[in-house]
Scaffold this active site. Structure first.
Site, PDB file in Angstrom:
ATOM      1  N   HIS A  82       0.844  -1.198   0.000  1.00 41.68           N
ATOM      2  CA  HIS A  82       0.000   0.000   0.000  1.00 41.68           C
ATOM      3  C   HIS A  82       0.876   1.243   0.000  1.00 41.68           C
ATOM      4  O   HIS A  82       1.860   1.313   0.729  1.00 41.68           O
ATOM      5  CB  HIS A  82      -0.902   0.011   1.241  1.00 41.68           C
ATOM      6  N   ASP A 161     -15.007   3.112   8.227  1.00 39.11           N
ATOM      7  CA  ASP A 161     -13.942   4.026   7.805  1.00 39.11           C
ATOM      8  C   ASP A 161     -14.460   4.996   6.748  1.00 39.11           C
ATOM      9  O   ASP A 161     -14.121   6.176   6.761  1.00 39.11           O
ATOM     10  CB  ASP A 161     -12.740   3.242   7.275  1.00 39.11           C
ATOM     11  N   ARG A 168     -14.327  13.229   8.838  1.00 41.28           N
ATOM     12  CA  ARG A 168     -13.032  13.861   9.177  1.00 41.28           C
ATOM     13  C   ARG A 168     -12.691  14.952   8.174  1.00 41.28           C
ATOM     14  O   ARG A 168     -12.129  15.985   8.520  1.00 41.28           O
ATOM     15  CB  ARG A 168     -11.928  12.800   9.213  1.00 41.28           C
ATOM     16  N   SER A 183      -7.344   4.024   9.780  1.00 46.87           N
ATOM     17  CA  SER A 183      -8.117   4.065   8.539  1.00 46.87           C
ATOM     18  C   SER A 183      -7.433   3.217   7.459  1.00 46.87           C
ATOM     19  O   SER A 183      -8.060   2.340   6.835  1.00 46.87           O
ATOM     20  CB  SER A 183      -8.232   5.532   8.091  1.00 46.87           C
ATOM     21  N   LYS A 187      -8.506  -1.081   6.125  1.00 45.51           N
ATOM     22  CA  LYS A 187      -8.795  -1.529   4.753  1.00 45.51           C
ATOM     23  C   LYS A 187      -7.823  -2.618   4.315  1.00 45.51           C
ATOM     24  O   LYS A 187      -8.204  -3.560   3.618  1.00 45.51           O
ATOM     25  CB  LYS A 187      -8.742  -0.324   3.805  1.00 45.51           C
TER      26      LYS A 187
HETATM   27  N1  URA Z   1      -5.807   7.492   3.445  1.00 48.26           N
HETATM   28  C1  URA Z   1      -6.737   6.763   4.092  1.00 48.26           C
HETATM   29  O1  URA Z   1      -7.185   5.729   3.605  1.00 48.26           O
HETATM   30  N2  URA Z   1      -7.170   7.209   5.288  1.00 48.26           N
HETATM   31  C2  URA Z   1      -6.721   8.333   5.860  1.00 48.26           C
HETATM   32  O2  URA Z   1      -7.140   8.670   6.943  1.00 48.26           O
HETATM   33  C3  URA Z   1      -5.764   9.079   5.165  1.00 48.26           C
HETATM   34  C4  URA Z   1      -5.312   8.634   3.959  1.00 48.26           C
END
Ligand code: URA
Length: 433
Positions: A82, A161, A168, A183, A187
């Protein structure tokens, strides 16, 4: 349990329990806690922070808020990769076939981009016929047979999320390390990998602008991964200028193919190799860093990684003629040269501004519904440290508009000059294990 008590506790610097975290995530996902209370809690977390235990519990609560992908049908150790996002970052498309070429399975779910340029899937769709929609069975069968498949994200991964991130975004609580780390990791964990390699970008074009913040985020994510049973490694890499020379979609695919054929696009190749090395080490494919690097480098030179890429494109119904003959990939109508306005050295290239210039041309989306134009983008002809004289071409805009005034302007603004040769920055600052 009452949400107001949870807010109160965090506001005063208390540590939330597993039950409190699960309560607020579950009830918020169901729509039973209003945005204003969750906003207040997010702001309290922003100022008070979270302990490592709280952050791991928050991550797991978000994983459990939706579907998780079961990759147990795939033979071998699955390592995911990632990136926190950068301009010109096409490393996934080099790393995936490279890692697959030494027998380590790559089962990747990727997204479409919302921003400057397309995501991995958008870039791949520059290749005619390429399919990202596939059944779970087909996805698993492809990975078992060819060691690589990249599919569009399906299922309802970490819906908590999704809701929290949107909130946010409008409550000035995005840049909190425990919130970002949980976050991203929620994922990744929901996507089913056994181990995770993270590429945390740092610099003007990155989400995290300073090395200190980038390292803090990386450490937090590595800690969460380990706590939740996923061996995790993070590389901190530079994003003070775009990666490689191409920014867009089809032109990025061309650059990927050139690297897979053994061309040395230095920063792109170096970072891709380092990511691939960390992935195969986590998979246990080789015992030593040096052996892993040597074997992977060999497969870039001898064409094995390129063959893996071609096989993967073929398996997902893409036209491999376009891979063998990159001039057949989409190309724009106009190619506009942008010239140096000063003598001296290129001191900086604002990656974000280059990304915006590409987006104005149609390479990215401003809303989910926008269509991407795969043929447009930017080729950088000069990068940081290069010497230039007035009138040298510093970049080429690939455009379907004859006069892309806004993009030209943005690109000019992206370049900074100096009289002295600037100090070179490291590409890789640190590897956090
Ligand atoms: N990317 C994400 O998936 N979440 C965040 O909070 C910031 C960047």
């Amino acid at each position: 349990m009452r949400m107001v008590d949870i807010i109160h506790k965090k506001r005063d610097g208390g540590e939330l329990t597993k039950e409190e975290i699960h309560f607020f995530i579950e009830e918020y996902t169901k729509g039973k806690i209003p945005d204003y209370q969750v906003s207040a809690l997010l702001m309290a977390i922003y100022f008070r922070g979270m302990t490592a235990d709280e952050t791991a519990m928050l991550t797991m609560a978000m994983v459990n808020s939706g579907d998780t992908i079961d990759l147990s049908g795939i033979h071998g150790h699955k390592v995911d990769k990632h990136s926190t996002g950068g301009v010109g970052d096409k490393t996934s498309l080099i790393v995936a076939p490279l890692v697959a070429s030494v027998g380590v399975p790559v089962a990747k779910m990727s997204g479409r981009g919302l921003g400057h340029t397309g995501g991995t899937i958008d870039k791949l769709e520059s290749i005619a016929g390429f399919q990202v929609e596939m059944s779970k069975e087909e996805f698993i069968a492809n990975v078992n047979q060819y060691k690589i498949a990249i599919a569009g994200q399906t299922g309802n991964l970490a819906p908590a999320d999704k809701k929290l991130y949107a909130l946010r975004d409008v409550t000035a609580t995005v840049d909190s390390i425990p919130l970002i780390a949980s976050s991203i990791m929620s994922k990744k964990i929901a996507s089913g990998a056994d181990s995770i390699v993270l590429d945390v970008k740092t610099g003007s074009g990155a989400f995290m602008k300073t090395l200190e913040d980038s390292e803090a985020l990386a450490k937090e994510m590595v800690r969460i991964g380990k706590k939740l049973g996923r061996n995790t490694v993070a590389i901190i890499s530079d994003m003070n200028q775009p990666l490689g020379f191409e920014v867009g979609n089809a032109n990025e695919i061309k650059e990927v193919i050139r690297v897979l054929r053994g061309e040395n696009v230095e920063d792109l190749k170096t970072l891709s190799l380092e990511l691939a090395v960390q992935m195969v080490l986590l998979a246990g494919r080789y015992p030593y860093y040096e052996t892993a690097k040597m074997e992977l480098e060999k497969n870039l030179i001898n064409g094995e990684a390129y063959q893996c890429f071609k096989q993967f494109i073929r398996a997902q119904h893409g036209n491999t003629e376009m891979v063998d003959h990159i001039e057949k990939l989409p190309d724009s109508k106009y190619h506009i040269e942008v010239k140096a306005e000063q003598n001296g050295y290129i001191a900086a290239i604002d990656a974000e501004a280059v990304g915006i210039a590409a987006m104005y041309l149609g390479a990215g989306r401003t809303t989910k519904e926008d269509q991407i134009d795969h043929s447009v983008g930017v080729t950088l002809k000069k990068k940081v440290g290069d010497e230039v004289t007035v009138g040298d071409t510093i970049a080429i805009l690939h455009s379907n508009q004859e006069n892309p005034f806004e993009s030209v302007q943005k690109l000019r603004e992206a370049y900074g000059y100096s009289k002295e040769q600037p100090l070179t920055r490291p590409l890789i600052y640190n590897v956090i294990k």
